[in-house]
Design a protein around this motif. Structure first.
Motif, PDB file in Angstrom:
ATOM      1  N   VAL A  75       0.845  -1.209   0.000  1.00  0.00           N
ATOM      2  CA  VAL A  75       0.000   0.000   0.000  1.00  0.00           C
ATOM      3  C   VAL A  75       0.881   1.261   0.000  1.00  0.00           C
ATOM      4  CG1 VAL A  75      -1.822   1.258   1.237  1.00  0.00           C
ATOM      5  CG2 VAL A  75      -1.905  -1.237   1.122  1.00  0.00           C
ATOM      6  N   VAL A  76       2.029   1.205   0.706  1.00  0.00           N
ATOM      7  CA  VAL A  76       2.949   2.359   0.673  1.00  0.00           C
ATOM      8  C   VAL A  76       3.463   2.558  -0.756  1.00  0.00           C
ATOM      9  CG1 VAL A  76       5.237   3.184   1.421  1.00  0.00           C
ATOM     10  CG2 VAL A  76       3.645   2.241   3.115  1.00  0.00           C
ATOM     11  N   ARG A  77       3.884   1.465  -1.395  1.00  0.00           N
ATOM     12  CA  ARG A  77       4.430   1.557  -2.773  1.00  0.00           C
ATOM     13  C   ARG A  77       3.384   2.186  -3.697  1.00  0.00           C
ATOM     14  NH1 ARG A  77       5.212  -3.507  -3.698  1.00  0.00           N
ATOM     15  NH2 ARG A  77       7.409  -3.694  -3.117  1.00  0.00           N
ATOM     16  N   GLN A  78       2.160   1.677  -3.619  1.00  0.00           N
ATOM     17  CA  GLN A  78       1.072   2.184  -4.467  1.00  0.00           C
ATOM     18  C   GLN A  78       0.790   3.661  -4.174  1.00  0.00           C
ATOM     19  OE1 GLN A  78      -0.678   0.349  -6.937  1.00  0.00           O
ATOM     20  NE2 GLN A  78      -1.209   2.478  -7.374  1.00  0.00           N
ATOM     21  N   SER A  79       0.837   4.026  -2.883  1.00  0.00           N
ATOM     22  CA  SER A  79       0.531   5.421  -2.503  1.00  0.00           C
ATOM     23  C   SER A  79       1.590   6.377  -3.037  1.00  0.00           C
ATOM     24  CB  SER A  79       0.452   5.555  -0.977  1.00  0.00           C
ATOM     25  OG  SER A  79      -0.524   4.684  -0.469  1.00  0.00           O
ATOM     26  N   LEU A  80       2.870   5.949  -2.991  1.00  0.00           N
ATOM     27  CA  LEU A  80       3.946   6.818  -3.504  1.00  0.00           C
ATOM     28  C   LEU A  80       3.754   7.074  -5.000  1.00  0.00           C
ATOM     29  CD1 LEU A  80       6.972   5.271  -1.543  1.00  0.00           C
ATOM     30  CD2 LEU A  80       6.160   7.641  -1.337  1.00  0.00           C
ATOM     31  N   GLN A  81       3.189   6.071  -5.698  1.00  0.00           N
ATOM     32  CA  GLN A  81       2.936   6.241  -7.142  1.00  0.00           C
ATOM     33  C   GLN A  81       1.709   7.118  -7.394  1.00  0.00           C
ATOM     34  OE1 GLN A  81       2.515   2.351  -8.905  1.00  0.00           O
ATOM     35  NE2 GLN A  81       4.699   1.938  -8.678  1.00  0.00           N
ATOM     36  N   THR A  82       0.642   6.851  -6.615  1.00  0.00           N
ATOM     37  CA  THR A  82      -0.630   7.542  -6.882  1.00  0.00           C
ATOM     38  C   THR A  82      -0.585   9.017  -6.509  1.00  0.00           C
ATOM     39  OG1 THR A  82      -1.727   5.470  -6.358  1.00  0.00           O
ATOM     40  CG2 THR A  82      -3.138   7.421  -6.436  1.00  0.00           C
ATOM     41  N   PHE A  83       0.129   9.348  -5.418  1.00  0.00           N
ATOM     42  CA  PHE A  83       0.115  10.727  -4.910  1.00  0.00           C
ATOM     43  C   PHE A  83       1.525  11.312  -5.050  1.00  0.00           C
ATOM     44  CE2 PHE A  83      -3.070   8.206  -2.594  1.00  0.00           C
ATOM     45  CZ  PHE A  83      -4.226   8.880  -2.964  1.00  0.00           C
ATOM     46  N   PRO A  84       1.814  11.962  -6.173  1.00  0.00           N
ATOM     47  CA  PRO A  84       3.196  12.298  -6.522  1.00  0.00           C
ATOM     48  C   PRO A  84       3.864  13.334  -5.635  1.00  0.00           C
ATOM     49  CG  PRO A  84       1.643  13.258  -8.078  1.00  0.00           C
ATOM     50  CD  PRO A  84       0.851  12.380  -7.191  1.00  0.00           C
ATOM     51  N   ALA A  85       3.049  14.137  -4.889  1.00  0.00           N
ATOM     52  CA  ALA A  85       3.669  15.184  -4.067  1.00  0.00           C
ATOM     53  C   ALA A  85       3.587  14.848  -2.578  1.00  0.00           C
ATOM     54  CB  ALA A  85       2.968  16.517  -4.328  1.00  0.00           C
ATOM     55  N   ALA A  86       2.999  13.703  -2.257  1.00  0.00           N
ATOM     56  CA  ALA A  86       2.689  13.446  -0.839  1.00  0.00           C
ATOM     57  C   ALA A  86       3.845  12.767  -0.102  1.00  0.00           C
ATOM     58  CB  ALA A  86       1.446  12.561  -0.750  1.00  0.00           C
ATOM     59  N   THR A  87       3.946  13.101   1.172  1.00  0.00           N
ATOM     60  CA  THR A  87       4.743  12.294   2.086  1.00  0.00           C
ATOM     61  C   THR A  87       3.876  11.094   2.478  1.00  0.00           C
ATOM     62  OG1 THR A  87       6.063  14.087   2.988  1.00  0.00           O
ATOM     63  CG2 THR A  87       5.613  12.248   4.479  1.00  0.00           C
ATOM     64  N   VAL A  88       4.483   9.916   2.525  1.00  0.00           N
ATOM     65  CA  VAL A  88       3.725   8.711   2.894  1.00  0.00           C
ATOM     66  C   VAL A  88       4.317   8.146   4.172  1.00  0.00           C
ATOM     67  CG1 VAL A  88       3.036   6.385   2.179  1.00  0.00           C
ATOM     68  CG2 VAL A  88       3.197   8.226   0.470  1.00  0.00           C
ATOM     69  N   TRP A 103      13.090  -1.255  -0.468  1.00  0.00           N
ATOM     70  CA  TRP A 103      14.410  -0.654  -0.666  1.00  0.00           C
ATOM     71  C   TRP A 103      14.937  -0.772  -2.101  1.00  0.00           C
ATOM     72  CZ3 TRP A 103      16.252   2.737   2.591  1.00  0.00           C
ATOM     73  CH2 TRP A 103      17.571   3.142   2.472  1.00  0.00           C
ATOM     74  N   ASP A 104      14.816  -1.972  -2.702  1.00  0.00           N
ATOM     75  CA  ASP A 104      15.432  -2.182  -4.012  1.00  0.00           C
ATOM     76  C   ASP A 104      14.514  -1.890  -5.203  1.00  0.00           C
ATOM     77  OD1 ASP A 104      17.886  -2.856  -2.983  1.00  0.00           O
ATOM     78  OD2 ASP A 104      17.305  -4.961  -2.683  1.00  0.00           O
ATOM     79  N   GLY A 105      13.295  -1.490  -4.918  1.00  0.00           N
ATOM     80  CA  GLY A 105      12.369  -1.220  -6.018  1.00  0.00           C
ATOM     81  C   GLY A 105      12.556   0.197  -6.554  1.00  0.00           C
ATOM     82  N   ASP A 106      11.567   0.653  -7.362  1.00  0.00           N
ATOM     83  CA  ASP A 106      11.710   1.993  -7.925  1.00  0.00           C
ATOM     84  C   ASP A 106      10.842   3.029  -7.199  1.00  0.00           C
ATOM     85  OD1 ASP A 106       9.320   1.064  -8.692  1.00  0.00           O
ATOM     86  OD2 ASP A 106       9.664   1.155 -10.863  1.00  0.00           O
ATOM     87  N   ALA A 107      10.373   2.669  -5.981  1.00  0.00           N
ATOM     88  CA  ALA A 107       9.535   3.624  -5.229  1.00  0.00           C
ATOM     89  C   ALA A 107      10.377   4.838  -4.830  1.00  0.00           C
ATOM     90  CB  ALA A 107       8.988   2.935  -3.976  1.00  0.00           C
ATOM     91  N   ASP A 108       9.727   6.008  -4.801  1.00  0.00           N
ATOM     92  CA  ASP A 108      10.411   7.251  -4.414  1.00  0.00           C
ATOM     93  C   ASP A 108      10.498   7.298  -2.881  1.00  0.00           C
ATOM     94  OD1 ASP A 108      11.341   9.783  -4.048  1.00  0.00           O
ATOM     95  OD2 ASP A 108       9.553  10.800  -4.845  1.00  0.00           O
ATOM     96  N   LEU A 109      11.491   6.557  -2.354  1.00  0.00           N
ATOM     97  CA  LEU A 109      11.558   6.348  -0.891  1.00  0.00           C
ATOM     98  C   LEU A 109      11.882   7.601  -0.089  1.00  0.00           C
ATOM     99  CD1 LEU A 109      13.166   2.906  -0.038  1.00  0.00           C
ATOM    100  CD2 LEU A 109      10.811   3.698   0.174  1.00  0.00           C
TER     101      LEU A 109
END
Ligand SMILES: NC(=O)c1ccc[n+]([C@@H]2O[C@H](COP(=O)([O-])OP(=O)(O)OC[C@H]3O[C@@H](n4cnc5c(N)ncnc54)[C@H](O)[C@@H]3O)[C@@H](O)[C@H]2O)c1
Ligand SMILES: O=C(O)C(=O)C[C@]1(C(=O)O)C=C[C@@H](O)C=C1
Length: 357
Positions: A75-88, A103-109
């Protein structure tokens, strides 16, 4: 949070999600509620926790993921994609596994900062949610190497909106600490309560407040706790092994009939341990004096008692009520600073109350 950043999405509107959504709404945020079980989001909205419509993704400042541990990373990964300006952030009880999974994916951590409110209850779902669940309680914020400072500040703003006490700490340190102060205590409570399933009902009728105190959290959702404990298995195992050694020592001392040595030491360590637990707001551990007052089963008795305590200027730090079913009376244990105990005893006696301490 500063004026312009005030739109949140809360995903998972059970006990924790709905409670924090209520606190955010009370603090003036616009809160959008989402849950896999739509009735949970509807109940939370009905309580005043927020709205059910979908926000424009670009306007969302903060996403709070309050789903069970096994679902958090996805759900964190999906949220980082769906909400481009949000802190998650998430509020899960164990932190390292979520970070490892992402850690190793392409999520904007950089925009993800985990957190963990140290408050809750044995109940699940939004029905028992309340806005002041986190008031004065500790809330851990656990940044990582890639977290952006601005996102850390956004999560701290959430903690402050919930009027909790912020503690910033490392992810692994957090997981080791909660194994000691939350996960092991949970298992001890479960063992005790589980043991009761073999106790005859006639014995259980004798149960006093002591048994209720040590078993309350065992009533929590087993599915949630399976996920919490398996996510923190290594740290919990170390604590369990230490306790099993201490349990073996207790068995030995009772087998040999020696009340000094191991048994005496364990009882004394128990007293020391209770004194080390900090008060609300993280205050230094306090040793209070308890004054126990007998409460007759008559209308207005409690109100009269509190009025007299208030008039005497005594500051009550904590209260506990125990019922004596056989005599239809209750006992109220009032915890006060040691220097106020004599005043309280005198006030109660002067008011005709039956007291002990
Ligand atoms: N209960 C506590 O005392 C406590 C305290 C602090 C933190 N936590 C943590 O908070 C989180 C939530 O716990 P809770 O006690 O509120 O549980 P809960 O069961 O009351 O609520 C969880 C909610 O998440 C929803 N959900 C499940 N999977 C989902 C998904 N994939 N997408 C959207 N919604 C989903 C469920 O329908 C439910 O409404 C857990 O991670 C838990 O570890 C719990
Ligand atoms: O008070 C309770 O009912 C709780 O169990 C809350 C509690 C805890 O204090 O251990 C339980 C698990 C959470 O991760 C955080 C808080």
């Amino acid at each position: 949070m500063t004026g312009e950043r005030r739109t949140a999405v809360v995903i998972g509107t059970g006990l924790i999600g709905a409670s924090l959504a209520l606190a955010l709404t009370a603090d003036g945020w616009t809160v959008h509620l989402q849950d896999r079980t739509s009735s949970h989001a509807r109940v939370a909205a009905g309580l005043g926790a927020g709205v059910l419509d979908k926000p424009e993704p670009g306007v969302v400042d903060l996403v709070v993921v309050a789903v069970p541990p096994a679902a958090i990373a996805a759900v964190v990964r999906q949220s980082l994609q769906t909400f481009p300006a949000a802190t998650v952030t998430d509020v899960g009880s164990v932190k390292a596994g979520v970070l490892d999974a992402l850690w190793d994916g392409d999520a904007d951590l950089g925009r993800y900062v985990g957190s963990h409110p140290m408050a809750g209850s044995q109940h699940s779902g939004p029905v028992t949610a309340h806005a002041d669940l986190f008031d004065g309680r500790t809330w851990v914020v656990a940044p990582h190497r890639r977290s952006r400072e601005e996102s850390v500040q956004d999560v701290l703003a959430l903690v402050r909106a919930c009027r909790a006490r912020e503690v910033v700490m490392d992810v692994d340190d957090h997981d080791a600490a909660v194994a000691r102060v939350s996960h092991l205590p949970h298992l001890m409570s479960v063992l005790m309560a589980g043991h009761l399933t073999a106790v005859p009902t006639s014995d259980l009728l004798l149960a006093g407040q002591g048994l209720r105190d040590v078993t309350r959290i065992a009533g929590s959702d087993p599915g949630l706790w399976q996920q919490i404990l398996s996510a923190n298995a290594t740290a919990v195992l170390a604590e369990l092994r230490a306790v099993s050694g201490e349990l073996a020592g207790l068995i030995r001392s009772l087998e040999t009939g020696t009340t000094t040595g191991e048994l005496e030491e364990q009882l004394a360590r128990g007293v020391d341990g209770t004194r080390r637990i900090p008060g609300k707001h993280g205050a230094a551990p306090a040793t209070y004096h308890q004054v126990v007052v007998e409460i007759p089963d008559t209308p207005g008795a409690l109100g009269r008692l509190f009025a007299e305590v208030g008039a005497a200027g005594v500051n009550v730090e904590d209260i506990a009520i125990e019922h004596d079913q056989a005599r239809e009376i209750g006992y109220l244990a009032l915890s006060v600073a040691p220097e106020q105990a004599d005043d309280l005893l005198a006030t109660m006696r002067a008011g005709g109350w039956s007291v002990g301490s």
